[in-house]
Scaffold this active site. Structure first.
Site, mmCIF file in Angstrom:
data_model
loop_
_atom_site.group_PDB
_atom_site.id
_atom_site.type_symbol
_atom_site.label_atom_id
_atom_site.label_comp_id
_atom_site.label_asym_id
_atom_site.label_seq_id
_atom_site.Cartn_x
_atom_site.Cartn_y
_atom_site.Cartn_z
ATOM 1 N N ARG A 205 -2.259 -14.745 4.591
ATOM 2 C CA ARG A 205 -2.924 -13.949 5.634
ATOM 3 C C ARG A 205 -2.227 -14.124 6.990
ATOM 4 O O ARG A 205 -2.175 -13.203 7.800
ATOM 5 C CB ARG A 205 -4.422 -14.263 5.676
ATOM 6 C CG ARG A 205 -5.128 -13.623 4.468
ATOM 7 C CD ARG A 205 -6.575 -13.962 4.385
ATOM 8 N NE ARG A 205 -7.397 -13.230 5.351
ATOM 9 C CZ ARG A 205 -7.843 -11.988 5.169
ATOM 10 N NH1 ARG A 205 -7.512 -11.309 4.092
ATOM 11 N NH2 ARG A 205 -8.610 -11.419 6.069
ATOM 12 N N THR B 82 -5.729 -7.296 10.289
ATOM 13 C CA THR B 82 -5.989 -6.019 9.591
ATOM 14 C C THR B 82 -5.546 -4.835 10.437
ATOM 15 O O THR B 82 -4.936 -3.892 9.948
ATOM 16 C CB THR B 82 -7.504 -5.899 9.287
ATOM 17 O OG1 THR B 82 -7.902 -7.047 8.545
ATOM 18 C CG2 THR B 82 -7.813 -4.647 8.486
ATOM 19 N N PHE C 185 -15.830 3.440 6.493
ATOM 20 C CA PHE C 185 -14.460 3.835 6.155
ATOM 21 C C PHE C 185 -14.189 3.858 4.650
ATOM 22 O O PHE C 185 -13.068 4.160 4.225
ATOM 23 C CB PHE C 185 -13.448 2.914 6.857
ATOM 24 C CG PHE C 185 -13.606 1.433 6.544
ATOM 25 C CD1 PHE C 185 -13.076 0.884 5.380
ATOM 26 C CD2 PHE C 185 -14.280 0.592 7.429
ATOM 27 C CE1 PHE C 185 -13.215 -0.465 5.097
ATOM 28 C CE2 PHE C 185 -14.417 -0.772 7.154
ATOM 29 C CZ PHE C 185 -13.877 -1.296 5.976
ATOM 30 N N TYR D 191 -12.231 -1.943 -4.185
ATOM 31 C CA TYR D 191 -12.785 -2.148 -2.844
ATOM 32 C C TYR D 191 -14.311 -2.059 -2.820
ATOM 33 O O TYR D 191 -14.891 -1.766 -1.767
ATOM 34 C CB TYR D 191 -12.163 -1.136 -1.877
ATOM 35 C CG TYR D 191 -10.769 -1.526 -1.413
ATOM 36 C CD1 TYR D 191 -10.569 -2.636 -0.598
ATOM 37 C CD2 TYR D 191 -9.656 -0.789 -1.784
ATOM 38 C CE1 TYR D 191 -9.304 -2.997 -0.164
ATOM 39 C CE2 TYR D 191 -8.372 -1.146 -1.349
ATOM 40 C CZ TYR D 191 -8.211 -2.255 -0.537
ATOM 41 O OH TYR D 191 -6.954 -2.625 -0.097
ATOM 42 N N ARG E 144 2.414 -6.742 8.942
ATOM 43 C CA ARG E 144 1.709 -5.572 9.475
ATOM 44 C C ARG E 144 2.260 -5.144 10.833
ATOM 45 O O ARG E 144 2.322 -3.953 11.129
ATOM 46 C CB ARG E 144 0.209 -5.841 9.520
ATOM 47 C CG ARG E 144 -0.423 -5.727 8.127
ATOM 48 C CD ARG E 144 -1.861 -6.132 8.148
ATOM 49 N NE ARG E 144 -2.537 -5.881 6.886
ATOM 50 C CZ ARG E 144 -3.612 -6.549 6.488
ATOM 51 N NH1 ARG E 144 -4.119 -7.511 7.241
ATOM 52 N NH2 ARG E 144 -4.185 -6.260 5.332
ATOM 53 N N LYS F 161 0.825 -1.214 0.000
ATOM 54 C CA LYS F 161 0.000 0.000 0.000
ATOM 55 C C LYS F 161 0.865 1.273 0.000
ATOM 56 O O LYS F 161 2.075 1.217 0.261
ATOM 57 C CB LYS F 161 -0.927 -0.037 1.209
ATOM 58 C CG LYS F 161 -1.921 -1.204 1.145
ATOM 59 C CD LYS F 161 -2.957 -1.111 2.251
ATOM 60 C CE LYS F 161 -3.955 -2.248 2.137
ATOM 61 N NZ LYS F 161 -5.052 -2.120 3.128
ATOM 62 N N GLU G 114 -9.123 -10.368 -7.959
ATOM 63 C CA GLU G 114 -8.179 -9.267 -7.704
ATOM 64 C C GLU G 114 -6.947 -9.360 -8.617
ATOM 65 O O GLU G 114 -6.445 -8.324 -9.089
ATOM 66 C CB GLU G 114 -7.779 -9.268 -6.226
ATOM 67 C CG GLU G 114 -8.953 -8.883 -5.333
ATOM 68 C CD GLU G 114 -8.702 -9.058 -3.841
ATOM 69 O OE1 GLU G 114 -9.631 -8.800 -3.060
ATOM 70 O OE2 GLU G 114 -7.575 -9.443 -3.456
#
Ligand code: CMP
Length: 142
Positions: A87, A93, A59, A51, A104, A11, A128
């Site tokens: 994952r 998240t 959000f 998304y 993360r 990101k 995706e």
């Protein structure tokens, strides 16, 4: 049987902080093979499409704004049990809840600027991946 393909995006926060190389190294060391990779930038419209499943969430607008704020790296990955294993590698998240040693935990700043995306199902991994790449680019066959 679990699928062998998953999709990820590094990101804008992780890219602009110069963490792409470290993140890709962790992904490869975890046994994932890079199948296709692209440095690009999402327009508002493209981020909204990507998304779209979240469009009713509070959000959503902030997410779209953030995801189109700078370059991202889109990658298709291959490994047995790809979606679940990836994952685990990226962690929760919300980085406050991410396990030690996950991507993360190491690189995310907040639940929004959380460094990396990972597909949540085999079906979404295909959708995706196709959003960014052709079958030729992913599977290298004509
Ligand atoms: P990602 O796995 O890319 O999928 C949807 C994204 O929405 C998620 O990562 C988060 O970065 C972002 N997001 C922002 N706020 C929230 C929230 N409150 N709950 C879940 N996801 C959120």
């Amino acid at each position: 049987m679990a699928g062998t393909i998953t999709f990820t995006m590094i990101k804008p926060d992780a890219f602009s902080d110069g963490n792409s190389g470290s993140i890709i190294k962790m992904i490869e060391e975890a046994g994932f093979q890079l199948k296709a990779m692209k440095l690009t930038r999402l327009s508002d419209r493209k981020a909204s499409q990507f998304y779209a499943v979240h469009k009713e969430r509070p959000f959503f607008n902030d997410l779209v704004k953030y995801m189109s704020s700078g370059p991202i790296v889109a990658i298709v990955l291959e490994k047995d049990n790809a979606v679940e294993d990836f994952r685990k590698l990226i962690g929760a998240t919300n980085p406050a809840e991410a396990a030690e040693g996950t991507i993360r935990k190491l690189f995310a700043k907040s639940i929004e600027a959380n460094a990396i995306h990972g597909s949540d199902s085999d079906e979404n991994a295909k959708i995706e991946s196709s959003f960014f790449f052709s079958n030729l680019e992913i599977f290298h066959i004509d």
